[in-house]
Design a protein around this motif. Structure first.
Motif, PDB file in Angstrom:
ATOM      1  N   GLN A 169      25.525  -3.150  72.387  1.00  0.00           N
ATOM      2  CA  GLN A 169      25.590  -1.995  73.276  1.00  0.00           C
ATOM      3  C   GLN A 169      27.025  -1.613  73.613  1.00  0.00           C
ATOM      4  O   GLN A 169      27.345  -0.431  73.695  1.00  0.00           O
ATOM      5  N   TRP A 170      27.863  -2.595  73.825  1.00  0.00           N
ATOM      6  CA  TRP A 170      29.277  -2.356  74.148  1.00  0.00           C
ATOM      7  C   TRP A 170      30.130  -2.964  73.048  1.00  0.00           C
ATOM      8  O   TRP A 170      30.022  -4.158  72.762  1.00  0.00           O
ATOM      9  N   LEU A 171      31.004  -2.146  72.464  1.00  0.00           N
ATOM     10  CA  LEU A 171      31.988  -2.629  71.504  1.00  0.00           C
ATOM     11  C   LEU A 171      33.359  -2.177  71.974  1.00  0.00           C
ATOM     12  O   LEU A 171      33.713  -1.005  71.874  1.00  0.00           O
ATOM     13  N   HIS A 172      34.113  -3.110  72.531  1.00  0.00           N
ATOM     14  CA  HIS A 172      35.442  -2.820  73.049  1.00  0.00           C
ATOM     15  C   HIS A 172      36.474  -3.601  72.233  1.00  0.00           C
ATOM     16  O   HIS A 172      36.481  -4.842  72.252  1.00  0.00           O
ATOM     17  N   LEU A 173      37.335  -2.869  71.534  1.00  0.00           N
ATOM     18  CA  LEU A 173      38.397  -3.494  70.740  1.00  0.00           C
ATOM     19  C   LEU A 173      39.727  -2.865  71.104  1.00  0.00           C
ATOM     20  O   LEU A 173      40.538  -2.517  70.245  1.00  0.00           O
ATOM     21  N   LEU A 221      32.780   7.560  73.947  1.00  0.00           N
ATOM     22  CA  LEU A 221      33.629   7.426  72.757  1.00  0.00           C
ATOM     23  C   LEU A 221      35.089   7.492  73.177  1.00  0.00           C
ATOM     24  O   LEU A 221      35.579   8.547  73.575  1.00  0.00           O
ATOM     25  N   THR A 222      35.791   6.359  73.093  1.00  0.00           N
ATOM     26  CA  THR A 222      37.193   6.291  73.471  1.00  0.00           C
ATOM     27  C   THR A 222      38.007   5.840  72.265  1.00  0.00           C
ATOM     28  O   THR A 222      37.952   4.672  71.862  1.00  0.00           O
ATOM     29  N   LEU A 249      31.777   2.749  72.969  1.00  0.00           N
ATOM     30  CA  LEU A 249      32.676   2.375  71.885  1.00  0.00           C
ATOM     31  C   LEU A 249      34.104   2.660  72.318  1.00  0.00           C
ATOM     32  O   LEU A 249      34.469   3.811  72.587  1.00  0.00           O
ATOM     33  N   ARG A 250      34.925   1.625  72.397  1.00  0.00           N
ATOM     34  CA  ARG A 250      36.328   1.766  72.801  1.00  0.00           C
ATOM     35  C   ARG A 250      37.222   1.118  71.749  1.00  0.00           C
ATOM     36  O   ARG A 250      37.217  -0.099  71.576  1.00  0.00           O
ATOM     37  N   ARG A 277      31.221  10.610  77.712  1.00  0.00           N
ATOM     38  CA  ARG A 277      32.680  10.591  77.818  1.00  0.00           C
ATOM     39  C   ARG A 277      33.282  10.666  76.425  1.00  0.00           C
ATOM     40  O   ARG A 277      32.853   9.964  75.508  1.00  0.00           O
ATOM     41  N   ILE A 278      34.304  11.518  76.266  1.00  0.00           N
ATOM     42  CA  ILE A 278      35.063  11.619  75.020  1.00  0.00           C
ATOM     43  C   ILE A 278      36.539  11.515  75.359  1.00  0.00           C
ATOM     44  O   ILE A 278      37.050  12.290  76.171  1.00  0.00           O
ATOM     45  N   ASP A 279      37.220  10.571  74.758  1.00  0.00           N
ATOM     46  CA  ASP A 279      38.675  10.467  74.917  1.00  0.00           C
ATOM     47  C   ASP A 279      39.296  10.286  73.539  1.00  0.00           C
ATOM     48  O   ASP A 279      39.276   9.200  72.978  1.00  0.00           O
TER      49      ASP A 279
END
Length: 332
Positions: free
Chosen positions: A147-151, A198-199, A173-174, A220-222
């Motif tokens: 569910q969360w993918l932070h890299l 989406l970051t 997704l970060r 959110r879009i960054d």
């Protein structure tokens, strides 16, 4: 008599807690001790004593019924920690793991280990503020429950794998603040979960934003601080529920007057692009807008009067071709 019964009850509770916390799956314990060894026995893991139950160790959590390890969160606020090495391949031998996090570990290096693909129960994968490097691997798309993918805040290079869009449950997704290059994958228009975050900011991404992204409704879009170019109007839409869009400091060129803005917007930042046209009159209907910046573009015309647009400072609008009207000087 009541006092004695009360003491007995407290002793029973204490015994029950010791009995519960003393449980530990022997296979999981063996894996954790191997992880500690592979990381050069850091002080951070000093509580990982083979003579004690692993469910009592720092950085881990166990399922209260099965006593299997479900969470491994290793984080340090001390830069001088002796924590060093690569992500141990043995992390893939914790089959019930749902959360895996390595955070603020500058001496953690090397690639993202393929063994992580074995963690089919994983929901959160957080590798942030480390020095892991190499490409973002395709095998991450094999984690069906992720569910969360932070890299974020690492050193990965190369393109973003298009296969990440295959993750059926991904909601956050970060990949920001890395050294990623190439385009945003066209496949990102096929994310299954509505309201995804989406970051991708602070990279070296280039090329146009795929038109397929108009098919999703992210929260959110960054995409800020990249080298993206061309049209970005597909990210907007009156029927969308997006709350935050940051496209600042790119090379985007499109007519803002033709953009239909979602009324759900809380933050919109488009500064330092090549956006032209005028600010849409419909923006005064965005009741919850708290942050707004269109400076350093090529906008013209009068700033719509009403709504929240006059509450922002001059620097929200300056360095455009011919914008006018409050809070800028009046139009002549």
């Amino acid at each position: 008599m009541g006092t004695i019964l009360g003491l007995c009850f407290l002793l029973l509770l204490s015994f029950s807690h010791v009995a519960f916390s003393g449980r530990c799956n022997p296979e999981d314990k063996k894996v954790l001790l191997q992880i500690k060894k592979d990381l050069n026995n850091p002080y951070l893991l000093a509580s990982w004593n083979p003579e004690t139950a692993c469910c009592d160790w720092y950085c881990v959590e166990c399922d209260p019924k099965t006593h299997r390890i479900t969470s491994l969160i290793i984080s340090s606020s001390v830069p001088e920690t002796n924590f060093s090495g690569q992500i141990p391949p043995s992390v893939g031998d914790l089959p019930y793991l749902q959360v895996l996090e390595f955070h603020k570990l500058p001496k953690l290096t090397g690639p993202i280990q393929p063994a992580i693909a074995k963690l089919t129960n994983l929901r959160w994968l957080i590798l942030t503020w480390t020095n892991i490097s190499g490409p973002i691997p395709d095998f991450l798309s094999e984690l069906p429950n992720l569910q969360w993918l932070h890299l974020s805040f690492n050193n990965p290079t190369g393109p973003i794998p298009s296969s990440l869009s295959k993750l059926p449950n991904l909601i956050d997704l970060r990949l920001d603040r890395n050294r990623l290059t190439g385009p945003i994958p066209d496949s990102f228009g096929s994310f299954k979960k509505p309201g995804i975050d989406l970051t991708l900011s602070h990279n070296q991404l280039s090329g146009p934003i795929p038109t397929s992204l108009g098919l999703i409704d992210p929260n959110r879009i960054d995409f800020s601080r990249n080298m993206l170019e061309g049209d970005a109007s597909m990210l907007f839409g009156v029927n969308k529920t997006t709350e935050m869009i940051d496209l600042s400091r790119n090379l985007l060129t499109f007519d803002m007057s033709k953009v239909e803005l979602p009324t759900s917007l809380i933050s919109l930042d488009l500064n330092h692009n090549q956006i032209y046209g005028s600010i849409p009159q419909e923006l005064i209907k965005v009741d919850f807008l708290q942050a707004f910046n269109v400076s350093y573009n090529r906008l013209c015309g009068e700033i719509p009067q009403g709504g929240r647009l006059q509450r922002f400072q001059v620097d929200t609008y300056f360095h455009n071709r011919c914008l006018c009207g409050s809070p800028l000087p009046s139009c002549k």
